[in-house]
Design a protein around this motif. Structure first.
Motif, PDB file in Angstrom:
ATOM      1  N   ASP A   1       4.171 -18.627  28.926  1.00 18.57           N
ATOM      2  CA  ASP A   1       5.595 -18.319  28.741  1.00 18.57           C
ATOM      3  C   ASP A   1       6.082 -17.207  29.679  1.00 18.57           C
ATOM      4  OD1 ASP A   1       4.335 -16.184  27.557  1.00 18.57           O
ATOM      5  OD2 ASP A   1       5.226 -16.455  25.573  1.00 18.57           O
ATOM      6  N   SER A   2       5.157 -16.567  30.412  1.00 18.58           N
ATOM      7  CA  SER A   2       5.580 -15.541  31.363  1.00 18.58           C
ATOM      8  C   SER A   2       5.878 -16.148  32.740  1.00 18.58           C
ATOM      9  CB  SER A   2       4.481 -14.476  31.506  1.00 18.58           C
ATOM     10  OG  SER A   2       3.279 -15.074  31.953  1.00 18.58           O
TER      11      SER A   2
ATOM     12  N   ASN B   1       0.368 -12.012  36.793  1.00 21.63           N
ATOM     13  CA  ASN B   1       1.503 -12.756  36.256  1.00 21.63           C
ATOM     14  C   ASN B   1       2.810 -12.007  36.487  1.00 21.63           C
ATOM     15  OD1 ASN B   1       1.662 -10.764  34.306  1.00 21.63           O
ATOM     16  ND2 ASN B   1       0.652 -11.965  32.722  1.00 21.63           N
ATOM     17  N   THR B   2       3.896 -12.541  35.961  1.00 21.41           N
ATOM     18  CA  THR B   2       5.203 -11.941  36.267  1.00 21.41           C
ATOM     19  C   THR B   2       5.437 -10.647  35.485  1.00 21.41           C
ATOM     20  OG1 THR B   2       6.339 -13.262  34.637  1.00 21.41           O
ATOM     21  CG2 THR B   2       6.207 -14.190  36.829  1.00 21.41           C
TER      22      THR B   2
ATOM     23  N   GLY C   1       0.933 -18.582  43.813  1.00 24.70           N
ATOM     24  CA  GLY C   1       0.476 -17.484  44.664  1.00 24.70           C
ATOM     25  C   GLY C   1       1.559 -16.515  45.091  1.00 24.70           C
ATOM     26  N   ALA C   2       2.715 -16.550  44.398  1.00 24.92           N
ATOM     27  CA  ALA C   2       3.819 -15.665  44.804  1.00 24.92           C
ATOM     28  C   ALA C   2       3.412 -14.197  44.747  1.00 24.92           C
ATOM     29  CB  ALA C   2       5.038 -15.907  43.930  1.00 24.92           C
ATOM     30  N   ASN C   3       2.391 -13.890  43.958  1.00 26.09           N
ATOM     31  CA  ASN C   3       1.984 -12.489  43.816  1.00 26.09           C
ATOM     32  C   ASN C   3       0.702 -12.161  44.587  1.00 26.09           C
ATOM     33  OD1 ASN C   3       4.216 -12.167  42.222  1.00 26.09           O
ATOM     34  ND2 ASN C   3       3.115 -12.433  40.291  1.00 26.09           N
ATOM     35  N   MET C   4       0.414 -12.966  45.609  1.00 29.55           N
ATOM     36  CA  MET C   4      -0.789 -12.731  46.419  1.00 29.55           C
ATOM     37  C   MET C   4      -0.773 -11.357  47.082  1.00 29.55           C
ATOM     38  SD  MET C   4      -3.412 -14.708  46.558  1.00 29.55           S
ATOM     39  CE  MET C   4      -4.281 -14.288  48.070  1.00 29.55           C
TER      40      MET C   4
ATOM     41  N   PHE D   1      14.335 -11.142  33.537  1.00 28.61           N
ATOM     42  CA  PHE D   1      13.166 -11.976  33.826  1.00 28.61           C
ATOM     43  C   PHE D   1      11.977 -11.038  33.962  1.00 28.61           C
ATOM     44  CE2 PHE D   1      10.220 -13.819  36.932  1.00 28.61           C
ATOM     45  CZ  PHE D   1       9.841 -14.943  36.229  1.00 28.61           C
ATOM     46  N   PRO D   2      10.794 -11.332  33.427  1.00 29.35           N
ATOM     47  CA  PRO D   2      10.478 -12.512  32.625  1.00 29.35           C
ATOM     48  C   PRO D   2      11.135 -12.478  31.240  1.00 29.35           C
ATOM     49  CG  PRO D   2       8.611 -11.008  32.669  1.00 29.35           C
ATOM     50  CD  PRO D   2       9.625 -10.465  33.620  1.00 29.35           C
ATOM     51  N   LEU D   3      11.277 -13.672  30.686  1.00 29.75           N
ATOM     52  CA  LEU D   3      12.041 -13.821  29.453  1.00 29.75           C
ATOM     53  C   LEU D   3      11.359 -13.181  28.248  1.00 29.75           C
ATOM     54  CD1 LEU D   3      13.089 -17.563  29.977  1.00 29.75           C
ATOM     55  CD2 LEU D   3      14.374 -15.491  30.563  1.00 29.75           C
TER      56      LEU D   3
END
Ligand SMILES: *Cc1c(COP(=O)(O)O)cnc(C)c1O
Length: 490
Positions: A162-163, A212-213, A239-242, A413-415
């Motif tokens: 959910d994150s 995670n976000t 991989g947006a947080n690489m 965000f995150p929700l």
């Protein structure tokens, strides 16, 4: 004051360019090509230059100030990247040129593929996808093709915490699979009990963002990967947080089967406002044959003096996902950035990204509530509200930050965090800049109690004040055109 529309400063007959004398015979344009109804503005060169320079000065960018936009990774974009991308041999080649005439470009793409494989611990890579979300779409299509190829057709579920970023469930639906949402536990990890319950022979795979976000490293990542693999599913890595992991850990070594890189986030390219980006995917041995092509291959690499590069389509490829060779200009920027940083430089990028985020968190955590408060990676999420301080929302804090000349963090965000403010400092920011941001945040917390109207009415110092965001979303005005075009015809 607002800049007038370019049409309002138009003056009939005014010209900005003078064309040279025609030195070929004049011919009429083909029928229908010349349009009379465009209503183009008529301006001098100076009018145009001033108009657009003034507009650019109304904008906020990473080149003007601190831009802690969580999840988006507003990178340090070395200007040498721009020089490289504009070299005529890169900028002016045509994607349909004979591969034998563009060996340098193919070599650049080949090396970028190799480095992305090395950085992520993968067996194969494709540079085609145009952005992160497009890389997700490509990855889930490959996972679907993999199961189908083995005759395993009942796998229709993709597990998503959910994150996750909204693009994860959107991708899954676009591929025609079903999303199963997994809750987070009180440390911000995937809830293992639920995961165990959901893992069965209908699971096609799981999408996991790590960190995670919330900016948190998934503490049970090896167990998560094992559970999914044990029930026959594949692991997708967002991989947006690489930028938190470079040179520290490789997703491929953790068991991920496919991961997208956001070149425009992790490996620099000015982004925001919609692009262009680039979202290559790296894959494990299981998915190499399914990669979208063409892939650049080194055909005569044993003879290192004259390697020859060609284009190949993997055996069971899901096909093309992008015209030509992806967003080549962004790939050139990432290549330049990778070469500039080198191995030790990339490790420094991640170390500094994580250090900066933890520094900000440590200085803000006595004033702002941080729900999942443990050592963070490159970002963290605070609450933009306080018990006992009525009527103050994350949006008010975000808008007030603009008065202090900072770009607001990502909000809402995150929700899973109430009134979320998601803060991601760029890795190259100085201690002075980080401290100035903290000072502004602490001052705003004080104002929230003592002069809440300052927050409610913010921003005060920007060209336009608080917008009606509902109306802005409902009545989108996406193009600028002269009023007379819309006037009723006589
Ligand atoms: C940015 C982002 C994406 C989407 O990437 P785009 O390049 O914007 O399409 C997906 N997941 C996460 C966690 C992101 O931060």
């Amino acid at each position: 004051m607002l800049e007038p529309l370019i049409y309002d400063i138009s003056s009939p007959g005014r010209r900005g360019v003078t064309l040279p004398e025609v030195d070929v015979p004049e011919t009429a344009l083909p029928e229908g090509l010349a349009r009379e109804d465009l209503g183009l503005p008529e301006l001098s060169e100076m009018d145009v230059v001033r108009h657009f320079v003034r507009l650019s000065q109304l904008n906020y960018g990473i080149d003007i100030g601190f831009y802690p936009l969580g999840s988006c990774t507003m990178k340090y974009n070395p200007k040498i990247n721009e020089d490289a991308a504009r070299l005529p041999g890169f900028a002016l080649t045509h994607p349909m040129q004979d591969p034998n005439l563009v060996q340098g470009n193919l070599a650049l793409m080949f090396e970028t593929q190799q480095w992305l494989k090395e950085i992520g611990g993968f067996a194969g890579a494709s540079l085609q996808p145009a952005a992160g979300a497009h890389g997700e779409f490509t990855g889930i299509l490959m996972i679907r093709a993999y199961h189908k190829d083995r005759g395993d057709t009942k796998r229709t579920k993709i597990l998503i915490p959910d994150s996750a970023h909204g693009t994860n469930p959107a991708t899954t639906s676009m591929v025609g699979l079903n999303v199963v949402e997994l809750p987070s536990d009180d440390r911000g990890n995937v809830d293992l009990e639920t995961l165990r319950r959901e893992c069965d022979d209908t699971v096609a795979g799981m999408m996991l963002t790590n960190p995670n976000t919330l900016g948190l490293f998934e503490e049970h990542v090896e167990e998560v990967v094992k559970l999914v693999h044990d029930c026959g599913g594949l692991m997708y890595g967002d991989g947006a947080n690489m930028n938190a992991l470079l040179g520290v850990i490789r997703p491929g070594d953790l068991g991920f089967d496919v991961l997208h890189y956001n070149l425009h986030k992790t490996f620099s390219t000015p982004h925001g406002g919609g692009g262009p980006g680039s979202g290559p995917v790296g894959v494990s041995e299981k998915l190499v044959d399914f990669l979208p092509g063409p892939i650049v291959e080194c055909e005569e690499c044993d003879d290192a003096e004259f390697p020859h590069f060609g284009l190949v389509q993997p055996k069971k490829s899901i096909g093309r996902v992008k015209s030509f060779h992806g967003h080549f200009g962004v790939i050139v920027r990432a290549y330049t950035y990778l070469r500039m940083q080198g191995k030790s430089g990339l490790r420094d990028v991640s170390d500094h990204a994580v250090l900066n985020a933890n520094y900000l968190k440590a200085r803000l955590q006595d004033t702002y509530n941080i729900p999942f408060n443990r050592t963070c990676m490159h970002e963290f999420v605070a609450e933009g509200c306080w018990k006992g301080v009525e009527g103050i929302h994350a949006l008010d804090i975000a808008k007030r930050l603009m008065d202090y000349n900072f770009h607001p963090p990502t909000n809402y965000f995150p929700l899973i965090v109430h009134e979320a403010l998601m803060i991601e400092p760029t890795e190259t920011e100085s201690l002075e800049t980080l401290d100035a941001f903290v000072d502004a945040m602490l001052k705003i917390a004080e104002e929230a109690r003592e002069q809440p109207e300052l927050l409610h009415e913010a921003p005060h110092n920007t060209p336009i004040g608080r917008l009606d965001e509902v109306q802005a979303a409902r009545q989108l005005v996406l193009c600028c055109r002269p009023a007379w075009l819309d006037a009723p015809q006589e």
